[in-house]
Design an enzyme around this catalytic site. Structure first.
Site, short mmCIF file in Angstrom:
data_model
loop_
_atom_site.label_atom_id
_atom_site.label_comp_id
_atom_site.label_asym_id
_atom_site.label_seq_id
_atom_site.Cartn_x
_atom_site.Cartn_y
_atom_site.Cartn_z
N GLU A 13 4.30 -14.11 -2.22
CA GLU A 13 3.73 -13.05 -3.05
C GLU A 13 3.21 -13.58 -4.39
O GLU A 13 2.46 -12.88 -5.07
CB GLU A 13 4.77 -11.94 -3.27
N GLY A 79 6.36 -1.37 3.32
CA GLY A 79 6.21 -0.63 4.57
C GLY A 79 5.61 0.74 4.28
O GLY A 79 6.02 1.42 3.33
N MET A 176 11.69 -3.21 -1.68
CA MET A 176 13.06 -3.52 -2.08
C MET A 176 13.23 -3.92 -3.54
O MET A 176 14.31 -4.39 -3.92
CB MET A 176 13.61 -4.63 -1.16
N GLU A 177 12.19 -3.78 -4.36
CA GLU A 177 12.32 -4.20 -5.77
C GLU A 177 11.70 -3.25 -6.79
O GLU A 177 12.16 -3.17 -7.94
CB GLU A 177 11.65 -5.58 -5.99
N ASP A 200 3.58 -3.39 7.17
CA ASP A 200 4.18 -2.79 8.37
C ASP A 200 4.32 -1.29 8.16
O ASP A 200 4.07 -0.79 7.07
CB ASP A 200 5.54 -3.43 8.67
N1 ADE Z 1 8.76 -4.68 2.52
C1 ADE Z 1 7.80 -4.74 3.46
N2 ADE Z 1 8.06 -3.92 4.48
C2 ADE Z 1 9.24 -3.32 4.19
C3 ADE Z 1 10.05 -2.40 4.87
N3 ADE Z 1 9.70 -1.91 6.05
N4 ADE Z 1 11.21 -2.00 4.28
C4 ADE Z 1 11.58 -2.50 3.08
N5 ADE Z 1 10.84 -3.39 2.40
C5 ADE Z 1 9.68 -3.80 2.95
#
Ligand code: ADE
Length: 232
Positions: A13, A79, A176-177, A200
């Site tokens: 990243e 995501g 997640m951040e 995703d």
């Molecule tokens: N970062 C990228 N895809 C993610 C997901 N599905 N859940 C949490 N963090 C992510």
């Protein structure tokens, strides 16, 4: 003076941005390497925080204390939480919250950290508008959305978990951040924005899609950060 702190959780990243930076000094703190210099003619500090909310919050605090950044940008992947937001699209934060905080037993709404007086941390409007408009200009083929980003210490790869996060928080994407960077920036009165490219769909296909698309998605987001810097 303008000095932009740029945080990415993972190497891929931040690697492209690091490669383009003219580095003046490097400092290691809390096991994170901070690169200070100029990027696209703009004073900046680039750092890989590591994954998850604690790493990201520690990192944001160091950017404020040690480097005294004027703004914080978080770049990375996420995501999707909306059918119309597809892999490769970009989400720019309007605000961010912790989807994994639950103190409802004491009357707080799901997601609210007690005694903060707010559920979500608002992104800086100028940074968010700039990110969206620069994206439309330099990446006309990529769709950009402005909306809520939700974060937790959890990779979401299950349709039921995804559905309950959508129902509870109306997020555009999950990662997640971002919320902990937003939270730290809010406490320090530093304007921030989170920019995430979709890797995703945060459902049962995520396990397959994520490794396939993470690199291209991370590069989209980083390229946008690079282009918006001179206009901040
Ligand atoms: N970062 C990228 N895809 C993610 C997901 N599905 N859940 C949490 N963090 C992510």
């Amino acid at each position: 003076m303008k000095k932009i702190g740029i945080i990415g959780a993972m190497e891929l990243e931040v690697e492209a941005l690091k490669g383009k930076m003219s580095v003046r000094r490097t400092e290691e703190k809390a096991s994170m390497k901070f690169l200070e210099g100029t990027l696209n003619g703009t004073e900046a500090v680039i750092v890989q925080s590591g994954i998850g909310k604690v790493n990201a919050a520690v990192c944001a605090q160091i950017l404020c204390d040690t480097f005294q950044v004027s703004h914080i940008i978080n770049t990375g992947v996420a995501g999707s939480l909306k059918n119309e937001i597809n892999i490769g699209d970009i989400v720019v934060s309007s605000d961010a919250l912790h989807h994994d905080v639950d103190v409802r037993v004491f009357g707080y709404p799901l997601g609210e950290v007690p005694q903060m007086g707010r559920l979500a941390f608002p992104a800086d409007k100028h940074l968010a508008e700039l990110a969206a408009s620069v994206c439309r200009r330099v990446n006309p083929d990529i769709k950009v959305y402005e909306g809520r980003i939700v974060s937790g210490d959890q990779f979401v790869s299950d349709r039921q978990v995804k559905d309950s996060i959508i129902k509870n928080f109306q997020g555009f994407c999950v990662e997640m951040e971002g919320a902990s960077i937003a939270h730290a920036a809010y406490l320090n009165h530093v304007p921030f924005v989170i920019i995430r490219a979709i890797s995703d769909k945060a459902d049962d296909s995520a396990e397959m899609d994520y490794p396939t698309f993470e690199r291209a998605a991370a590069a989209h987001s980083a390229a946008l950060v690079e282009h918006m810097l001179p206009e901040i």
